[in-house]
Design a protein around this motif. Structure first.
Motif, PDB file in Angstrom:
ATOM      1  N   THR A 116      39.277  40.570  43.763  1.00 18.96           N
ATOM      2  CA  THR A 116      37.247  40.868  43.714  1.00 18.96           C
ATOM      3  C   THR A 116      36.928  39.244  44.416  1.00 18.96           C
ATOM      4  O   THR A 116      38.115  38.211  44.544  1.00 18.96           O
ATOM      5  CB  THR A 116      37.678  40.319  42.107  1.00 18.96           C
ATOM      6  N   THR A 118      34.563  36.166  45.667  1.00 16.01           N
ATOM      7  CA  THR A 118      33.041  35.583  45.486  1.00 16.01           C
ATOM      8  C   THR A 118      32.987  35.062  46.870  1.00 16.01           C
ATOM      9  O   THR A 118      33.081  34.403  47.227  1.00 16.01           O
ATOM     10  CB  THR A 118      33.791  34.967  44.407  1.00 16.01           C
ATOM     11  N   THR A 162      29.982  39.054  43.998  1.00 18.20           N
ATOM     12  CA  THR A 162      30.843  38.902  43.830  1.00 18.20           C
ATOM     13  C   THR A 162      31.501  40.650  44.182  1.00 18.20           C
ATOM     14  O   THR A 162      30.541  41.355  44.360  1.00 18.20           O
ATOM     15  CB  THR A 162      31.427  38.768  42.753  1.00 18.20           C
ATOM     16  N   THR A 164      33.717  44.027  44.632  1.00 16.78           N
ATOM     17  CA  THR A 164      35.540  44.596  43.750  1.00 16.78           C
ATOM     18  C   THR A 164      35.615  45.073  45.075  1.00 16.78           C
ATOM     19  O   THR A 164      35.248  45.927  45.792  1.00 16.78           O
ATOM     20  CB  THR A 164      35.372  44.756  42.400  1.00 16.78           C
TER      21      THR A 164
END
Length: 206
Positions: A116, A118, A162, A164
Motif C-alpha cells: 500500500t 500513499t 492511496t 494497494t
C-alpha cells in the motif's frame, strides 16, 4: 576494437531501457490498468512479469506492522499544470536503467503487506516528495535516501492518495525525467535532493 564494440552494445541497451522506462515505468507502479490512455498498451504487456514475483513474496504472511524511516531525501517538482492541484504524486526511479528495479521510491508512506502506497498532495503547482531506497520486491528493507546519484525516474499522478498492490490502475498522468532513446539525461541528486520544473521533463505533464 572489441572493447569499443562492447561499449556501443551497452549504450544501445541503455538507450532501449530508457525508452522502455519512459513508456512503461519501473517495477512497483507498472501493474494493473491505466486511466491515462496513452500508456495502456505498454503497461498491459510490461506488467505481467514485473509484478508476479514481487506480489508473491510481498503478500506472504498477511498484514504486518511497518514504520517508515525518517528521510532527508526529497524531490521537488514545480510548474505542474493547475488541473493537477489536489491530486497526488508518487516518484519511482533508479540510478541504473539496466537494473530496471525502481529502487528509489517517493511517497508519503507505504506498508509492505499488503503493498500500500500513499502519495503526496499537489498544491499550487508544486509537490515535494520524500524519497526512500528499497530492494524490490519486498518493502521491508526501506531506508532513508541521501544519495548523490544520477537518476532516471517517473512521476505518477493519481486521483486518490492511496493505492494497494501498485497504483497504476489509478494513474491519470505521468512525467518522465531521463532524456530519450537518443540522448540519455539523468537528473543529478545531491544528498538525496533535487528540484525540477515540469517544463524540463523528457515527458511532461500535460
Amino acid at each position: 576494437m572489441k572493447n569499443g564494440k562492447n561499449k556501443c552494445v551497452k549504450m544501445r541497451r541503455i538507450l532501449v531501457i530508457i525508452a522502455i522506462v519512459a513508456v512503461i515505468g519501473f517495477s512497483m507502479f507498472a501493474c494493473g490498468g491505466d486511466d491515462g490512455g496513452g500508456d495502456t498498451g505498454g503497461n498491459t504487456g510490461g506488467n505481467t512479469g514485473g509484478n508476479t514475483g514481487g506480489n508473491t513474496g510481498g503478500n506472504t504472511g498477511g498484514n504486518e506492522t511497518f514504520t517508515m524511516p525518517s528521510t532527508t531525501g526529497e524531490f521537488t517538482l514545480t510548474d505542474i499544470p493547475s488541473k493537477y492541484n489536489g491530486k497526488f504524486a508518487f516518484f519511482e526511479g533508479d540510478a541504473n536503467p539496466l537494473a530496471y528495479s525502481g529502487s528509489i521510491i517517493g511517497c508519503k508512506s507505504l506498508t509492505p503487506v499488503p503493498k500500500t502506497v500513499t502519495g503526496v498532495k499537489i498544491e499550487n503547482g508544486t509537490v515535494k516528495i520524500p524519497l526512500y531506497k528499497y530492494s524490490p520486491p519486498s518493502y521491508s528493507t526501506v531506508e532513508a535516501y541521501s544519495g548523490n546519484d544520477l537518476l532516471y525516474f517517473n512521476i505518477y499522478i493519481t486521483n486518490n492518495d492511496t493505492g494497494t498492490e501498485g497504483v497504476n490502475e489509478k494513474i491519470i498522468a505521468k512525467a518522465f525525467f531521463g532524456g530519450d532513446s537518443t540522448s540519455p539525461s539523468p537528473v543529478q541528486f545531491v544528498n538525496g535532493k533535487a528540484t525540477k520544473s515540469n517544463n524540463e521533463a523528457s515527458q511532461k505533464l500535460q
